[in-house]
Scaffold this active site. Structure first.
Site, PDB file in Angstrom:
ATOM      1  N   HIS A  46      29.549  34.749  42.062  1.00 45.35           N
ATOM      2  CA  HIS A  46      29.967  36.042  41.521  1.00 45.35           C
ATOM      3  C   HIS A  46      29.127  36.360  40.288  1.00 45.35           C
ATOM      4  O   HIS A  46      29.204  35.663  39.275  1.00 45.35           O
ATOM      5  CB  HIS A  46      31.446  36.018  41.150  1.00 45.35           C
ATOM      6  CG  HIS A  46      31.923  37.301  40.539  1.00 45.35           C
ATOM      7  ND1 HIS A  46      31.896  38.494  41.214  1.00 45.35           N
ATOM      8  CD2 HIS A  46      32.412  37.571  39.305  1.00 45.35           C
ATOM      9  CE1 HIS A  46      32.368  39.456  40.419  1.00 45.35           C
ATOM     10  NE2 HIS A  46      32.682  38.914  39.261  1.00 45.35           N
ATOM     11  N   ASP A  61      28.361  39.039  37.470  1.00 41.83           N
ATOM     12  CA  ASP A  61      28.781  40.255  36.762  1.00 41.83           C
ATOM     13  C   ASP A  61      27.555  40.983  36.221  1.00 41.83           C
ATOM     14  O   ASP A  61      26.805  40.403  35.426  1.00 41.83           O
ATOM     15  CB  ASP A  61      29.692  39.895  35.584  1.00 41.83           C
ATOM     16  CG  ASP A  61      31.049  39.396  36.048  1.00 41.83           C
ATOM     17  OD1 ASP A  61      31.735  40.136  36.770  1.00 41.83           O
ATOM     18  OD2 ASP A  61      31.424  38.271  35.674  1.00 41.83           O
ATOM     19  N   ASP A  78      37.125  40.022  41.889  1.00 39.83           N
ATOM     20  CA  ASP A  78      37.313  40.054  40.437  1.00 39.83           C
ATOM     21  C   ASP A  78      37.871  41.344  39.847  1.00 39.83           C
ATOM     22  O   ASP A  78      38.226  41.346  38.676  1.00 39.83           O
ATOM     23  CB  ASP A  78      35.988  39.723  39.736  1.00 39.83           C
ATOM     24  CG  ASP A  78      36.195  39.135  38.341  1.00 39.83           C
ATOM     25  OD1 ASP A  78      37.294  38.596  38.086  1.00 39.83           O
ATOM     26  OD2 ASP A  78      35.272  39.209  37.513  1.00 39.83           O
ATOM     27  N   ASP A  86      31.755  32.146  38.971  1.00 40.23           N
ATOM     28  CA  ASP A  86      30.824  33.027  38.268  1.00 40.23           C
ATOM     29  C   ASP A  86      29.466  32.354  38.096  1.00 40.23           C
ATOM     30  O   ASP A  86      29.376  31.227  37.564  1.00 40.23           O
ATOM     31  CB  ASP A  86      31.378  33.386  36.888  1.00 40.23           C
ATOM     32  CG  ASP A  86      32.594  34.288  36.979  1.00 40.23           C
ATOM     33  OD1 ASP A  86      32.949  34.685  38.109  1.00 40.23           O
ATOM     34  OD2 ASP A  86      33.195  34.585  35.929  1.00 40.23           O
ATOM     35  N   HIS A 110      33.406  46.197  37.081  1.00 40.39           N
ATOM     36  CA  HIS A 110      34.755  45.920  36.598  1.00 40.39           C
ATOM     37  C   HIS A 110      34.808  45.286  35.208  1.00 40.39           C
ATOM     38  O   HIS A 110      35.897  44.931  34.747  1.00 40.39           O
ATOM     39  CB  HIS A 110      35.497  45.030  37.606  1.00 40.39           C
ATOM     40  CG  HIS A 110      34.781  43.759  37.928  1.00 40.39           C
ATOM     41  ND1 HIS A 110      33.995  43.617  39.042  1.00 40.39           N
ATOM     42  CD2 HIS A 110      34.742  42.561  37.292  1.00 40.39           C
ATOM     43  CE1 HIS A 110      33.500  42.400  39.079  1.00 40.39           C
ATOM     44  NE2 HIS A 110      33.932  41.733  38.021  1.00 40.39           N
TER      45      HIS A 110
END
Length: 1595
Positions: free
Chosen positions: A174, A176, A288, A425, A568
Site C-alpha cells: 500500500h 500512500d 485504507d 504500507d 485518503h
C-alpha cells in the site's frame, strides 16, 4: 431596431400565408363539381352537401386561426428572448426594494417521464440495510479473546473433507501518494524500489503474484523505466502475475470527495492503463479509506468492475457480519429498484490490513508469518514471538499452525475459498523482503498441497484470482449474485477502529484545502467545457493550428493534481504539514494553469472574426477576476480601473441551464454604468468594499450586475465611466457598534449610518423570503416564506468543542470531545453591518474568531429562495478547540436527518443515543437537511465538512479544528497549521405541504353553489374539477370534466385538461400499487389531523395491518421509517389509531428477532407497558398481544445452545427480555394502571416467564422474576376490593396472580430455591400482619388466600404463622361484611389439608353455619356454604374419612343445587355453588343425586358459558368427579398388608364406586350436556362404542 424590423417582416409574411390559405380554401369550394348547378333551385340533398362543406370550411378557418395564434406567441417569445433584459427594480417609499414580475418562468417544468424512476417500484428489499443494522447493534465492545474485537472461533477438523479449503495469499504494497512524506519523496525513497524489485522478482517464479493500486505512482515510474522493463511489465500483466486493482489515480477518500473528482481520477487512471498497458481493471481494492460510501461501488460497477474489497469498517459491524457470515455481499444502491447496480463486495474481518491481522483471528500467530520481521531486521512482532524461517525440520509444525488460522478465518465466510492479503504500507521495497516472503510461503504451500489429508489447496493469487475461484465454486459468472449471499444497501460511516475512537474529525480537518479542492474542481469543469467548445470552433474553421493545443497538457496535469488530492490522506487533512504544503502548491499551480486555459478559450470564442485570433502567452487577452498570492492565502479580487475607453467583462456560465444571476465586480470609481453587448443599459447595484468591520477600502467599489447568462455560454458586458447618477442603484448601510469606541471610515458615494448601540431585531425581505436577525448578535433568528403567516424559527449560533483532558485526545483523524459543545463567547460584542440594496441585502457580523455574512438575493429564480451564508474563520489563537455553527429550528425532525454521499445521492441518518456524541457526525460533501411533514431545511455547502443533528430540529456543522497533539494514528502531528478559511453555504427552507386545503375546499364549495343554480355552467364545473384535483379527489374531478365536454364537445381546453387528468390518474394508480407509496399514503391518512373521513382512516389502518402480516410488507414498513410513524400513532392517545399501530407492530415483530429488538429499542419498554395499562380494554389487549409476540420473537434466540462464533452474535435478546419483564412487573402495583391492563400483564407473565417444558434446564428467568417482582405480584394478590387505596382489579385478577405464583413455584428446581420463595412470602405477610391495624391484617389474610389458591405449599407455610388462623376465625364473626368476605374465603381455601380441616371442623363449623343462616348478603352466605362443603369433603374419595355426620353432605349438596338453579342471583355468586359441588361430588351419593337433577345440570352448563373464567375450573372438576375420570391406582396387596400391620390408615372407596354402580349416572350426563350446551361445543363427549368418557379441553 434591426431585430424589430425582422420581426415585423416575419409577422407580415405569416399574415400573407394565412390570407393565401383562405383564398385556396374558398377556391376549392367554388370549383367543387358537386356544387356546380345549372339552375337556381337546389335539391335538398345538394343543400345538405353544401351545409357540410360550409361546416368543414368553418373548421379549417378555426384551425388556421389557432396556427396563427401559436406562431404569434412564438414570435413574441423570440422577441422577449432577444430584447428582454432584466427590468430595473423599484424602491417605493418606506419599503424594501422590489423587482418587477419576471416575464418568463423562474423554474423549469418537470416532465412526468422524468419521475418514472423515482415512482417505480423499489423491488425486493435488501437483506442488510445499514441504518437498520446500526439501530440493532448494542455496540458493547466485549472482549473477544485473542481476537479482541471479535469472538472465539471453533471448527470441526473434518469440515473440509468433502470440499477442500482453497487459499489465495495476495501480496500487496500500500503506497500512500503523500502522508508522512510528500508524493515525490515517497517515490524516490521507496516506491520506485518496490516496482523495480517487482519486475525482477516476479519473473523468478511464475507462481508468484502481486497487485498494485495507485496509478499516480505507477505512471511516474513508467516514465522513468526502459522499454525492456515496460515489456516485462506487460508480460507480467498478460500472464496474470501482476494485477492492476481499481486502477484509479489514487485510492480516494470516500467521505469528502465529490463524485466529479472521484470519476475524474478513475478515468485518468483507467485511460492511462488502457493507453500504456492495454488492460482494464476487473476488481476494486480499498484497504485504507476511513469508511466507505455507496457511491464508490456504483462507480466501479459502471466501470465494468465485478468485485471489490473494503477494510476500514466499524469493528462492531465487522463482528456482527462475521458472526452472521455476511462479510461478503452484493452491494446495491438504496434507490435501485432491481439488481442493476449490484457489485460483489468482500469485507476484511480484522483490525487492519497488515500481516498480523490478515491470516486469521490471532495476531500473535499471524505476525510469526510476516517474514520481514525475521530476527535481525528493523521491525519485530509486538507480541514478542518472532517469525522463524521455514525449513524441512519445522515446515510441518509451522504449516499446521498457519492452517489453523486459515480455517478459523474461513469460518467467517460462506464459501470454502479464502482470501489472505500479505502486505502493508510500502512493503517489498527491498529485494530481501521479496525473497523472505515468497520463498518461505512457497515452502509452506508446497507442504500443505502435498498432504491430502489436510484438505487444503494454498497458493499465491491476485484479487481477481480469488473472485474467479469463488464465482467458479458457486457456479456463476462474474457480476452475478452468488446463491445464498446477502444483498446490502447503505454506507459504512462513521468508522471506529477501537473503543469510542470515531474517525469523524477528518470530515472537517484543514477546511481551507477542502475548499481549495472544490475551487479547482469547478475551474477544471469550466476549463474542459470552454476548451472543448473553442477547439471544436477552431477545427471547423480550420484554425486549430493557431489555437494553443498545448492547453490540453495543462488540463491533464490539473486532472492529475486534483486526482492526487482525492487521496485518503490529502483531502482528509491527515498528512504532515510539509506534505499539505506540497498538495497546496500543486493545487495552486493547476488553478493558475486552468485560468490560462479558460482565458485562451474565452478569447477565441468571443471574437466575431476568428481570423483575428492570435495566441500570445506573454500578453494574455483577458485577466481573471481574482488571484491567489500563495497556496495558503484567500483569493484577492481584481479591481478594474475605468477610464475613457470602456472595459469589457466576459462572464461564463458552466451550467446546462440559462441563469439570471448577480455578477459582482470591483471598480475604482463609483461613477460607472454597465451595458450589454448590444449597448443596452443594465441595472446594477453599487456597494462599498469593506476592509474590516468599520473601514471602507478607499477608491474601491463593488458593482453587482443582474445579467441573464446563456447555458454553457459566454456573456460580454461593458463597463463605462459615467457621471449619470441614474446609471447605478446605490445601497444603504447601517453600522451598529454595540457600545464599542471604534473609528469608522466612510465613503461619500455610499451612505453609511453609524449607531453606537445595538438595534432591535430587524428583518430583510425579498419577493420569496423574509429573514429576521438578532439585533444584539446579528445572527439569523427566523425565516418566513412568502404567502405564509407563521415565522419559522431558524436561529444560528456558534459553539466550541474542547477535547478530552486524559487518555486519547482529538487529532487530525479522531473527534474526541470533552462533552457537549459550549456557546462561543467572544471577548467583545460583535460589530453588525446591515447593507440593503436592490439586488441583494446582507448582514455582516464581526466576531473575534469568525466573520459571518448572510446575504439575501432579491432576484427571480432559485437564488432568491435561499440565504447565502459565509463564515470567515480564524482560530489560530485557539488551543484544542473546534468551532461549530448550529442552526436550531422548530422542525420536528426527531432523531432523523439526511446527508449526501459525494454530492451524488442522499443517505438518511439517525442520531443514535446509545453511541457517543462523536459517532453521530457524518461527512457532508455537498448538503444536509432535516424535515418533518411540513418543512425541510437544507444546508448546501461549498466545501466538505462534518455535520450532525444532535437534537430534533437542529443541524450542526464543524467549521474548523485546531488541535495541539497527535491522536496516535501514525501522523505524529496535531492540527496547528490553520489558515483563514472562508466556508460558504446556502440555507434553503422549503414547504413540503404545498397545497392549502382550506383554499381549495372553499373554491370547490363556491363552484358547487354555482352549479346548483345552473347545472350547465361549464366554467363553474371546470373550476370545481380543478379544486377537486388539488384536493386529491381525481375521480370526482374527472366526472366534472366529462360533464364539461358533454356540454361543450369542441372545447379543446376541456379535452386537454381531461387528457392530463387521466394521465395523472393513471400515474397515481400506478404509484399506489407500489408498496412504498401504499405505506406513505396510509401513514399520511392516519396522521393527518385534518382528515375527517372515519371510513378512510379505518381502511388505511386495516391496510397497514394486512401489509404488516406479509414479510415483504413488514420489511418495507420497517425500512420506510415506519416504526417512528407508528410511535406517533401510539402517542395520539386515540384508541383507533393506537389499535392500528399495535396490530401493525405485531406483524413487524412476528418471527423476526432482529426487527423486534430494533423496534423495542425505538419504542422503549416503558412506553409499551404504559400502553398495556390504559383504560381502553381493546387497546390493552392489543398491547398484550404485541408484547407476547415480542417475547416469542426474542426467546427464539435463547433456545439454541450457541458455541464458537455464534456465541458472539451481538443479537443478545436476554437483556431485552428482562427489560420487558421488569416493566411488566413495575406495572402490577401501579395505581394508574387499569384493571384490564393488570390482568393482561399477569397473563403475559404466566405465558412467558416459566419454562415451557421440564426438559429445559434454564429457569433463570423465573428466579429473576421471583427476586425482582414476587412482592409486586403479592401486592396484586393482597388487594382487598373496596378498601381505601386498593388497586383497580377485575374478578379474574387475583386468580391470575395465584396462577402466576403457582407457575413460578412449580418452575423451581431445588429446595434452596423453594425455601427462598417461602421466606419472601412469609416476609411479605408479616410486613402487613405485624405492623399495621385491621386493614393490614386483611391484606395479610388476602395474601394467604391468594397463595392457597396458587402455590398451596407456600400458602400452608404462611397460614401456620402465629396468629394468622386465629385472625381468620375471628374475622369470620365480624359485623363488617367486607371483613367477613375476606375471612370466609380464606377459611374455604385453608381447608385443603385433612389435618387443618379437622381443626376448622372443631373450631369453625358452627361459625360458618351461623354466617350461612343469619348473614344478609348472598355473597357471604354462599361462601360460608362453600366452606362447609369443603370441610365436608376434606376426605376426598376416602369413604372412611368423614368430617360430618351421615347425610350432612347430601344436605349441603341440595343447598348448592338450589343456589345454582336460582337465576335471580347473579352469575358471580352462583358460580360459588358449582365450586361447592366440585368439593361435594367426591361423595358417590352426592354425585348420583346431582346427575339426576337435570335442572341443576343445565344450569351448570349455562353458567360455564359466562365470561368469568374461574367457573370453568369448578365445572370441570365437578364433571371429573361425576364421571370418576380422575386417576385411581389399585393399591399393591402387599403394601396394604404392610399398612395394616403398621396400623396406618388405608383409604376406602365408596361402595357404589367400588361396585360399579355409577355407570348409569355417567350415562345420564350426555343428554344433560347436550341440552345445557345448546348449539355451543359440548364440554364433553363419548368416544366410540366402549362408552369411555373423554373430557374436551376448555378454551
Amino acid at each position: 431596431m434591426k431585430l424589430k424590423k425582422q420581426v415585423t417582416v416575419c409577422g407580415a409574411a405569416i399574415f400573407c400565408v394565412a390570407v393565401f390559405s383562405l383564398y385556396l380554401m374558398l377556391d376549392r369550394v367554388q370549383h367543387d363539381p358537386a356544387r356546380h348547378q345549372s339552375g337556381g333551385n337546389f335539391p335538398r340533398s345538394q343543400i345538405s352537401v353544401l351545409q357540410n362543406r360550409i361546416e368543414q370550411l368553418e373548421q379549417l378557418l378555426e384551425e388556421n386561426h389557432e396556427i396563427i395564434s401559436h406562431i404569434k406567441d412564438s414570435v413574441l417569445e423570440l422577441t422577449a428572448h432577444a430584447e428582454g433584459q432584466p427590468a430595473p427594480p423599484r424602491h417605493p417609499p418606506n419599503s424594501s426594494w422590489a423587482l418587477p414580475p419576471e416575464s418568463r418562468p423562474s423554474f423549469l417544468s418537470v416532465s412526468p417521464q422524468d419521475c418514472q424512476f423515482a415512482l417505480g417500484g423499489k423491488g425486493q428489499s435488501p437483506d442488510l440495510q445499514m441504518l437498520a443494522v446500526y439501530s440493532l447493534l448494542p455496540f458493547d465492545n466485549q472482549d473477544g479473546g485473542v481476537w479482541k474485537q471479535g469472538f472465539d472461533i471453533t471448527y470441526e477438523p473434518n469440515e473440509w473433507d468433502a470440499e477442500p479449503l482453497q487459499v489465495f495469499v495476495v501480496p500487496h504494497s500500500h503506497n500512500d501518494p503523500g502522508w508522512i512524506k510528500t508524493f515525490d519523496k515517497y517515490y524516490y525513497d521507496q516506491t520506485q524500489h518496490i516496482l523495480n524489485s517487482m519486475v525482477l522478482k516476479m519473473q523468478e517464479d511464475p507462481r508468484r503474484r502481486f497487485i498494485w493500486s495507485e496509478i499516480s505512482f505507477f505512471s511516474k515510474w513508467w516514465d522513468n523505466i526502459s522499454a525492456q522493463k515496460r515489456a516485462a511489465v506487460r508480460r507480467l500483466v498478460g500472464n496474470g502475475q501482476l494485477e492492476m486493482v481499481t486502477g484509479g489515480w489514487v485510492m480516494p477518500d470516500e467521505a469528502n470527495s465529490h463524485y466529479f473528482a472521484m470519476i475524474d481520477q478513475l478515468i485518468e487512471g483507467h485511460q492511462w492503463l488502457e493507453k500504456n498497458i492495454g488492460v482494464t481493471p476487473r476488481s476494486g481494492w480499498a484497504v485504507d479509506p476511513f469508511g466507505y460510501s455507496s457511491t464508490m461501488p456504483y462507480l466501479l460497477k459502471r466501470s465494468n468492475l465485478t468485485g471489490m474489497l473494503i477494510q476500514r469498517v466499524h469493528y462492531a459491524i465487522k463482528k456482527h457480519f462475521a458472526a452472521t457470515q455476511n462479510l461478503e455481499f452484493m452491494w446495491r444502491q438504496a434507490w435501485d429498484p432491481d439488481s442493476s447496480t449490484d457489485i460483489f463486495c468482500h469485507m476484511m474481518p480484522f483490525y487492519s490490513y497488515d500481516v498480523p491481522h490478515t491470516c486469521g483471528p490471532d495476531p500473535k500467530i499471524c505476525c510469526q508469518f510476516d517474514f520481514k520481521r525475521l530476527p535481525g531486521g528493523r521491525i519485530n512482532c509486538p507480541w514478542k514471538v518472532p517469525p522463524r524461517a521455514i525449513t524441512e525440520a519445522n515446515v510441518a509444525e509451522r504449516a499446521q499452525l498457519l492452517l489453523d488460522q486459515y480455517r478459523k478465518k474461513s469460518k467467517l465466510y460462506r464459501s470454502k475459498v479464502l482470501l489472505v492479503p500479505l502486505g502493508d504500507d510500502f512493503r517489498y521495497d527491498k529485494p530481501q523482503e521479496w525473497d523472505a516472503q515468497f520463498l518461505n510461503y512457497q515452502r509452506i504451500f508446497d507442504f500443505l498441497n502435498s498432504q491430502p489429508h489436510l484438505h487444503v489447496q494454498a497458493q499465491f493469487g491476485t484479487l481477481s484470482d480469488y473472485f474467479d475461484a469463488l464465482y467458479k465454486k458457486v457456479g456463476i459468472v462474474p457480476g452475478m449474485k452468488p446463491p445464498g449471499f446477502p444483498v446490502l444497501s447503505g454506507d459504512f460511516f462513521s468508522y471506529a477502529d477501537r473503543e469510542d475512537h470515531y474517525w469523524t474529525g477528518y470530515f472537517t480537518s484543514r477546511p481551507f484545502y477542502k475548499s481549495l479542492d472544490r475551487v479547482l474542481e469547478t475551474h477544471l469543469r469550466g476549463a474542459e467545457i470552454l476548451y472543448s467548445l473553442a477547439l471544436a470552433h477552431a477545427r471547423r474553421a480550420s484554425a486549430d493550428s493557431r489555437y494553443p493545443l498545448s492547453d490540453y497538457a495543462l488540463l491533464t496535469n490539473a486532472r492529475r493534481n486534483l486526482g492526487l488530492f482525492q487521496h485518503h490522506d490529502a483531502i482528509t487533512g491527515t498528512a504532515k504539514e510539509a506534505v499539505v504544503v506540497d498538495y497546496g502548491v500543486r493545487l495552486l499551480h493547476s488553478l493558475s494553469s486552468l485560468k490560462r486555459v479558460i482565458i485562451n478559450a474565452a478569447h477565441y470564442l468571443v471574437l466575431g472574426d476568428k481570423d483575428a485570433y492570435r495566441y500570445d502567452p506573454a500578453t494574455p487577452f483577458l485577466s481573471t477576476d481574482d488571484t491567489r498570492l500563495n497556496q495558503d492565502s484567500l483569493p484577492e479580487r481584481t479591481v478594474i480601473k475605468l477610464g475613457a475607453s470602456p472595459r469589457f467583462l466576459v462572464v461564463f456560465n458552466p451550467l446546462e441551464q440559462e441563469r439570471l444571476s448577480v455578477v459582482p465586480v470591483l471598480v475604482d470609481t463609483p461613477h460607472v454604468r454597465v451595458l450589454s453587448e448590444e449597448g443596452q443599459p443594465l441595472p446594477a447595484q453599487l456597494t462599498a468594499q469593506w476592509g474590516s468591520a468599520t473601514n471602507v477600502v478607499p477608491d474601491v467599489y463593488q458593482v453587482s450586475v443582474l445579467a441573464r447568462l446563456p447555458a454553457l455560454g459566454l456573456r460580454v458586458l461593458q463597463l463605462q465611466k459615467s457621471f449619470d447618477g441614474q446609471a447605478v442603484l446605490k445601497s444603504s448601510v447601517r453600522l451598529y457598534l454595540h457600545g464599542r469606541d471604534l473609528p469608522v471610515r466612510k465613503q461619500e458615494a455610499v451612505p453609511v449610518q453609524v449607531f453606537p448601540t445595538a438595534p432591535e431585531d430587524f428583518c430583510l425581505e425579498n419577493q420569496h423570503l423574509r429573514a429576521c436577525f438578532s439585533g444584539h448578535s446579528g445572527l439569523l433568528q427566523s425565516l418566513r416564506r412568502a404567502g405564509e403567516e407563521r415565522e419559522q424559527r431558524v436561529s444560528s449560533e456558534f459553539l466550541v468543542y474542547g477535547t478530552r483532558t486524559s487518555k486519547d485526545k482529538s487529532g487530525a483523524y479522531l473527534f474526541l470531545p470533552d462533552g457537549e459543545a459550549k456557546p462561543y463567547t467572544p471577548k467583545e460584542p460583535p460589530v453588525v453591518r446591515v447593507t440593503e440594496g436592490p439586488f441583494f441585502s446582507e448582514v455582516s457580523s464581526y466576531y473575534q474568531h469568525v466573520q459571518t455574512v448572510v446575504r439575501l438575493y432579491n432576484v427571480p429564480g432559485v437564488e432568491g429562495l435561499s440565504l447565502d451564508v459565509s463564515c470567515l474563520v480564524d482560530i489560530r489563537d485557539h488551543v484544542n478547540k473546534e468551532l461549530a455553527l448550529r442552526f436550531s429550528t422548530d422542525i420536528e425532525s426527531e432523531d432523523t436527518f439526511f446527508t449526501d454521499l459525494n454530492g451524488f445521492q442522499i443517505q438518511p441518518r439517525r442520531y443514535q443515543q446509545k453511541l457517543p456524541l462523536q459517532a453521530n457526525f457524518y461527512p457532508m460533501p455537498a448538503m444536509a437537511y432535516i424535515q418533518d411533514m411540513q418543512s425541510r431545511l437544507t444546508l448546501h455547502t461549498a466545501q466538505a465538512l462534518g455535520v450532525s443533528s444532535l437534537s430534533s430540529g437542529q443541524l450542526e456543522v464543524i467549521l474548523d479544528r485546531r488541535l495541539m497533539q497527535d491522536d496516535n494514528r501514525g501522523l505524529g502531528q496535531g492540527l496547528k497549521d490553520n489558515k483563514r478559511t472562508c466556508n460558504r453555504f446556502r440555507l434553503l427552507l422549503e414547504r413540503r405541504a404545498t397545497a392549502n386545503k382550506e383554499d381549495y375546499a372553499e373554491a370547490e364549495a363556491d363552484a358547487s353553489k354555482a352549479i346548483e343554480a345552473d347545472g350547465r355552467d361549464t366554467k363553474a364545473l371546470f373550476r370545481r374539477s380543478q379544486a377537486l384535483q388539488k384536493l386529491g379527489r381525481l375521480d370526482q374531478a374527472i366526472s366534472d370534466l366529462q360533464r364539461c365536454i358533454s356540454l361543450e364537445p369542441k372545447n379543446k381546453a376541456f379535452q386537454e385538461a381531461l387528457r392530463t387528468l387521466g394521465s395523472s390518474m393513471h400515474e397515481k394508480m400506478k404509484s399506489m400499487s407500489c408498496t412504498d407509496s401504499k405505506v406513505e399514503q396510509m401513514f399520511q391518512i392516519l396522521l393527518d389531523p385534518e382528515e375527517k373521513d372515519a371510513d378512510k382512516k379505518q381502511k388505511a389502518a386495516q391496510n397497514l395491518i394486512v401489509l404488516a402480516r406479509e414479510e415483504a410488507g413488514a420489511e418495507k414498513i420497517f425500512q420506510s421509517d415506519g416504526v417512528r410513524l407508528l410511535t406517533r400513532l401510539l402517542d395520539t392517545a386515540k384508541a383507533d389509531l393506537m389499535l392500528a399501530a399495535l396490530r401493525t407492530l405485531v406483524g413487524l415483530c412476528s418471527g423476526h428477532r432482529s426487527r423486534t429488538m430494533a423496534i423495542l429499542a425505538e419504542l422503549g419498554a416503558p412506553r409499551l407497558s404504559a400502553v398495556l395499562g390504559v383504560e381502553h380494554e381493546q387497546v390493552s389487549l392489543a398491547a398484550c398481544n404485541l408484547l407476547h409476540v415480542m417475547f416469542d420473537s426474542l426467546r427464539e434466540g435463547l433456545q439454541k445452545d450457541f458455541r464458537g462464533k455464534e456465541d458472539a452474535v451481538v443479537l443478545d435478546s436476554s437483556k431485552d427480555l428482562k427489560l420487558l419483564i421488569k416493566d411488566l412487573l413495575e406495572l402490577l402495583p401501579l395505581e394508574g394502571a387499569s384493571a384490564h391492563g393488570r390482568d393482561n400483564a399477569l397473563n403475559l407473565l404466566i405465558k412467558v416467564v416459566p419454562r415451557r417444558s421440564p426438559k429445559e434446564t434454564n429457569n433463570s428467568m423465573s428466579l429473576w422474576v421471583i427476586d425482582q417482582g414476587l412482592k409486586k405480584i403479592l401486592e396484586v394478590g393482597s388487594t382487598v376490593c373496596g378498601a381505601p387505596g386498593s388497586l383497580p382489579v377485575t374478578e379474574n385478577t387475583r386468580m391470575s396472580a395465584s396462577v402466576l405464583l403457582s407457575k413460578l413455584y412449580e418452575d423451581l428446581k431445588c429446595d434452596a430455591e423453594r425455601e427462598n420463595f417461602h421466606h419472601l412470602c412469609e416476609d411479605y405477610v408479616r410486613s402487613w400482619f405485624e405492623g399495621h391495624e385491621l386493614a393490614g391484617k386483611l391484606r395479610a389474610i388476602q395474601t394467604v388466600s391468594c397463595l392457597l389458591q396458587g402455590p398451596s405449599d407456600a400458602g400452608n407455610r404462611v397460614l401456620e404463622l402465629e396468629g394468622i388462623m386465629d385472625s381468620v376465625l375471628s374475622l369470620c364473626a365480624s359485623v363488617c361484611e367486607a371483613h367477613q368476605l375476606v375471612a370466609v374465603e380464606a377459611l374455604i381455601h385453608a381447608a385443603d389439608k385433612a389435618k387443618r380441616a379437622s381443626f376448622i371442623t372443631a373450631n369453625g363449623v358452627s361459625l360458618l353455619k351461623e354466617i350461612y343462616k343469619h348473614s344478609e348478603r348472598d355473597s357471604i352466605r354462599i361462601r360460608a356454604l362453600v366452606g362447609l362443603c369443603k370441610l365436608g369433603s376434606a376426605g376426598g374419595t376416602d369413604f372412611s374419612m368423614k368430617q360430618f355426620a351421615e347425610g350432612s353432605t347430601m344436605k349441603l349438596a341440595k343447598q348448592c343445587r338450589k343456589w345454582l338453579c336460582n337465576e335471580a342471583i347473579d352469575a358471580g355468586t352462583r358460580r360459588w355453588a358449582v365450586e361447592g359441588l366440585a368439593y361435594l361430588t367426591f361423595d358417590a351419593d352426592v354425585k348420583e343425586e346431582f346427575v339426576e337433577d337435570k335442572a341443576a345440570m343445565q344450569a351448570m352448563f349455562q353458567l360455564a358459558k359466562s365470561e368469568d373464567r374461574s367457573v370453568l375450573y369448578a365445572v370441570a372438576s365437578t364433571l371429573v368427579n361425576c364421571t370418576n375420570s380422575y386417576d385411581h391406582e389399585e393399591p399393591d396387596p402387599q403394601m396394604l398388608e404392610l399398612a395394616k400391620y403398621a396400623k396406618q390408615h388405608i383409604p376406602e372407596q365408596h361402595p357404589k364406586v367400588r361396585g360399579g354402580l355409577m355407570a348409569g349416572a355417567v350415562g345420564s350426563l350426555g343428554p344433560a350436556g347436550q341440552q345445557g350446551g345448546g348449539t355451543e361445543p359440548g364440554l364433553w363427549s363419548r368416544d366410540g362404542e366402549s362408552g369411555d368418557t373423554i373430557l374436551v379441553p376448555l378454551g
